[in-house]
Design a protein around this motif. Structure first.
Motif, PDB file in Angstrom:
ATOM      1  N   ALA A  42      32.415  35.195  51.203  1.00 33.03           N
ATOM      2  CA  ALA A  42      32.675  34.434  49.978  1.00 33.03           C
ATOM      3  C   ALA A  42      33.443  35.278  48.975  1.00 33.03           C
ATOM      4  N   ALA A  43      33.020  36.523  48.784  1.00 29.27           N
ATOM      5  CA  ALA A  43      33.714  37.408  47.841  1.00 29.27           C
ATOM      6  C   ALA A  43      35.163  37.621  48.259  1.00 29.27           C
ATOM      7  N   GLN A  44      35.397  37.811  49.553  1.00 30.35           N
ATOM      8  CA  GLN A  44      36.766  37.996  50.037  1.00 30.35           C
ATOM      9  C   GLN A  44      37.602  36.731  49.843  1.00 30.35           C
ATOM     10  N   LEU A  45      36.976  35.557  49.986  1.00 33.58           N
ATOM     11  CA  LEU A  45      37.687  34.308  49.718  1.00 33.58           C
ATOM     12  C   LEU A  45      38.088  34.226  48.250  1.00 33.58           C
ATOM     13  N   SER A  46      37.188  34.631  47.363  1.00 31.37           N
ATOM     14  CA  SER A  46      37.508  34.614  45.930  1.00 31.37           C
ATOM     15  C   SER A  46      38.681  35.521  45.609  1.00 31.37           C
ATOM     16  N   LEU A  47      38.855  36.579  46.414  1.00 32.01           N
ATOM     17  CA  LEU A  47      39.831  37.619  46.093  1.00 32.01           C
ATOM     18  C   LEU A  47      40.959  37.705  47.119  1.00 32.01           C
ATOM     19  N   VAL A  48      41.339  36.560  47.697  1.00 35.38           N
ATOM     20  CA  VAL A  48      42.460  36.575  48.638  1.00 35.38           C
ATOM     21  C   VAL A  48      43.705  37.091  47.910  1.00 35.38           C
ATOM     22  N   PRO A  49      44.646  37.697  48.635  1.00 36.61           N
ATOM     23  CA  PRO A  49      45.772  38.369  47.979  1.00 36.61           C
ATOM     24  C   PRO A  49      46.521  37.513  46.963  1.00 36.61           C
ATOM     25  N   ALA A  50      46.859  36.274  47.315  1.00 37.09           N
ATOM     26  CA  ALA A  50      47.654  35.451  46.400  1.00 37.09           C
ATOM     27  C   ALA A  50      46.945  35.270  45.059  1.00 37.09           C
ATOM     28  N   VAL A  51      45.639  35.042  45.102  1.00 36.83           N
ATOM     29  CA  VAL A  51      44.882  34.790  43.869  1.00 36.83           C
ATOM     30  C   VAL A  51      44.740  36.070  43.057  1.00 36.83           C
ATOM     31  N   SER A  52      44.263  37.141  43.697  1.00 38.98           N
ATOM     32  CA  SER A  52      44.050  38.393  42.969  1.00 38.98           C
ATOM     33  C   SER A  52      45.342  38.909  42.355  1.00 38.98           C
ATOM     34  N   GLN A  53      46.427  38.853  43.118  1.00 40.31           N
ATOM     35  CA  GLN A  53      47.690  39.391  42.627  1.00 40.31           C
ATOM     36  C   GLN A  53      48.279  38.524  41.521  1.00 40.31           C
ATOM     37  N   PHE A  54      48.175  37.208  41.671  1.00 43.95           N
ATOM     38  CA  PHE A  54      48.719  36.332  40.636  1.00 43.95           C
ATOM     39  C   PHE A  54      47.933  36.483  39.335  1.00 43.95           C
ATOM     40  N   LEU A  55      46.609  36.463  39.419  1.00 39.84           N
ATOM     41  CA  LEU A  55      45.795  36.532  38.193  1.00 39.84           C
ATOM     42  C   LEU A  55      45.882  37.903  37.531  1.00 39.84           C
ATOM     43  N   GLN A  56      46.103  38.947  38.302  1.00 45.93           N
ATOM     44  CA  GLN A  56      46.269  40.264  37.686  1.00 45.93           C
ATOM     45  C   GLN A  56      47.490  40.271  36.771  1.00 45.93           C
ATOM     46  N   ILE A  57      48.526  39.532  37.152  1.00 46.94           N
ATOM     47  CA  ILE A  57      49.718  39.433  36.305  1.00 46.94           C
ATOM     48  C   ILE A  57      49.418  38.582  35.070  1.00 46.94           C
ATOM     49  N   VAL A  58      48.725  37.473  35.253  1.00 44.35           N
ATOM     50  CA  VAL A  58      48.398  36.588  34.124  1.00 44.35           C
ATOM     51  C   VAL A  58      47.480  37.284  33.122  1.00 44.35           C
ATOM     52  N   PHE A  59      46.464  37.979  33.635  1.00 47.57           N
ATOM     53  CA  PHE A  59      45.475  38.635  32.764  1.00 47.57           C
ATOM     54  C   PHE A  59      45.918  40.018  32.291  1.00 47.57           C
ATOM     55  N   GLU A  60      46.952  40.575  32.929  1.00 48.80           N
ATOM     56  CA  GLU A  60      47.348  41.967  32.684  1.00 48.80           C
ATOM     57  C   GLU A  60      46.177  42.923  32.934  1.00 48.80           C
ATOM     58  N   ALA A  61      45.346  42.572  33.881  1.00 48.95           N
ATOM     59  CA  ALA A  61      44.177  43.368  34.243  1.00 48.95           C
ATOM     60  C   ALA A  61      43.633  42.808  35.540  1.00 48.95           C
ATOM     61  N   PRO A  62      42.842  43.585  36.280  1.00 49.44           N
ATOM     62  CA  PRO A  62      42.256  43.043  37.505  1.00 49.44           C
ATOM     63  C   PRO A  62      41.417  41.801  37.223  1.00 49.44           C
ATOM     64  N   ALA A 122      39.737  32.485  26.237  1.00 52.23           N
ATOM     65  CA  ALA A 122      40.917  31.984  26.937  1.00 52.23           C
ATOM     66  C   ALA A 122      41.238  32.751  28.212  1.00 52.23           C
ATOM     67  N   TYR A 123      40.533  33.842  28.457  1.00 53.57           N
ATOM     68  CA  TYR A 123      40.768  34.606  29.689  1.00 53.57           C
ATOM     69  C   TYR A 123      39.901  34.031  30.794  1.00 53.57           C
ATOM     70  N   ILE A 124      40.358  32.903  31.307  1.00 52.90           N
ATOM     71  CA  ILE A 124      39.632  32.163  32.347  1.00 52.90           C
ATOM     72  C   ILE A 124      40.628  31.432  33.227  1.00 52.90           C
ATOM     73  N   ALA A 125      40.340  31.419  34.515  1.00 56.10           N
ATOM     74  CA  ALA A 125      41.132  30.662  35.490  1.00 56.10           C
ATOM     75  C   ALA A 125      40.202  30.321  36.640  1.00 56.10           C
ATOM     76  N   ALA A 126      40.681  29.475  37.548  1.00 56.23           N
ATOM     77  CA  ALA A 126      39.860  29.062  38.691  1.00 56.23           C
ATOM     78  C   ALA A 126      40.734  28.928  39.925  1.00 56.23           C
ATOM     79  N   SER A 127      40.109  29.080  41.085  1.00 60.22           N
ATOM     80  CA  SER A 127      40.786  28.776  42.347  1.00 60.22           C
ATOM     81  C   SER A 127      39.966  27.758  43.120  1.00 60.22           C
ATOM     82  N   TRP A 128      40.646  26.991  43.954  1.00 64.66           N
ATOM     83  CA  TRP A 128      40.021  25.941  44.780  1.00 64.66           C
ATOM     84  C   TRP A 128      40.581  26.083  46.182  1.00 64.66           C
ATOM     85  N   ILE A 129      39.697  26.386  47.130  1.00 65.85           N
ATOM     86  CA  ILE A 129      40.113  26.630  48.506  1.00 65.85           C
ATOM     87  C   ILE A 129      39.429  25.624  49.425  1.00 65.85           C
TER      88      ILE A 129
END
Length: 321
Positions: free
Chosen positions: A117-137, A168-175
């Motif tokens: 489950a944790a790995q699903l939450s942190l798949v590359p596309a999501v982690s990398q995209f949100l790191q850019i949006v948040f300017e942080a991991p 406002a530092y919030i986002a979600a993913s749906w898999i």
């Protein structure tokens, strides 16, 4: 309690949501290494409030996660896993095993006990995209696992998911864990309605923009408010029927809903994660850094932690091996 919209949302925005944010100018001063067109994805996010990455999740990981959910069902009294059953919060040990097959069962926060489950939450596309949006991991704040469509009325996440330091530092993913049929009550979302000029701020009572135990308004009144706002803006919802392996990421102010289930025999297996930045992860949820090795997953630049109150004996086989 967070009360004033101008103080709790508009003055604490991720860079891409700030007035006059220029994606191209921002990227010209940043080095980004991602396996997708960063500029195109950010511009689309800025305008529409969501992005989709097709075939971005390894099917083998999805299968492993499904197998672990089946393990929970067949060993339901071995661990105390948080679930929602018929709209009420409870635990696997508190219910008969056959109840875990009922329609509407939801598994809560499996990212704290399942490595898959944790790995699903942190798949590359999501982690990398949100790191850019948040300017942080990115850091996972909660996860929800659905077996069938939620049929949940239109809503926005942040009034309910609000423990992050900056609202406002919030986002979600749906898999999706399977190909989603239009008859199974798929998700729908409202492109562009994440903009405050469209969504506005719903007053839950006394100026509060988040829902609390003493709120004067309820979720159905919130849904009616949002329906009126998106209708006035002429926004038509998009019904999302993805294939297994796709991932949708949406903005924390994006209105979305679960559509009606037309065929009750169909499942709509899916996994939802909510995120904030690592800097905005709630202090009261943090575990000591010396415990990170065995109580957290660091994957593709993002983080998923066990909660301090997670009983480590409830961890599933994937977490402990």
């Amino acid at each position: 309690m967070k009360t004033l919209p101008t103080n709790q949302w508009t003055q604490e925005l991720p860079w891409i949501d700030r007035p006059g944010a220029n994606v191209r100018a921002y990227l010209s001063n940043k080095k980004t290494a991602a396996p997708f067109d960063v500029e195109q994805k950010l511009l689309f996010w800025q305008e529409n409030g969501f992005v989709v990455f097709e075939n971005a999740v390894e099917k083998s990981l999805l299968d492993q996660f499904e197998e672990e959910i089946e393990y929970i069902r067949t060993h339901s009294h071995d661990r105390n896993i948080s679930i929602e059953l018929q709209g009420k919060q409870t635990y696997t040990r508190a219910v008969a095993p056959d109840k875990l097959n009922d329609p509407g069962v939801k598994f809560n926060h499996l990212h704290t006990v399942s490595k898959y489950a944790a790995q699903l939450s942190l798949v590359p596309a999501v982690s990398q995209f949100l790191q850019i949006v948040f300017e942080a991991p990115a850091a996972v704040t909660q996860s929800l696992t659905f077996w069938r469509g939620s049929q949940q009325p239109i809503h926005i996440d942040y009034p309910f998911v609000c423990r992050q330091k900056r609202l406002a530092y919030i986002a979600a993913s749906w898999i999706p864990l399977e190909d989603i049929s239009p008859e199974a009550g798929p998700l729908e979302y409202y492109p562009g309605a994440h903009k405050i000029a469209i969504s506005g701020f719903f007053n839950w009572g006394n100026g509060d923009i988040i829902k609390g135990a003493d709120s004067m308004q309820n979720s159905m009144e919130f849904a009616k408010y949002l329906e009126e706002r998106v209708k006035a803006a002429g926004i038509v919802p998009v019904v999302f029927c993805p294939r297994k392996g796709d991932v949708l990421i949406w903005h924390g102010n994006m209105p979305h809903a679960g559509t009606a289930i037309k065929n009750p025999e169909l499942t709509r297996k899916s996994y939802v994660t909510h995120y904030t930045s690592l800097a905005d992860y709630p202090d009261s949820w943090k575990i000591p850094s010396e415990q990170w090795d065995h109580r957290s997953i660091h994957c593709n630049g993002g983080y998923a932690f066990q909660y301090p109150w997670t009983d480590e004996k409830d961890a599933l086989p994937s977490w402990t091996t």
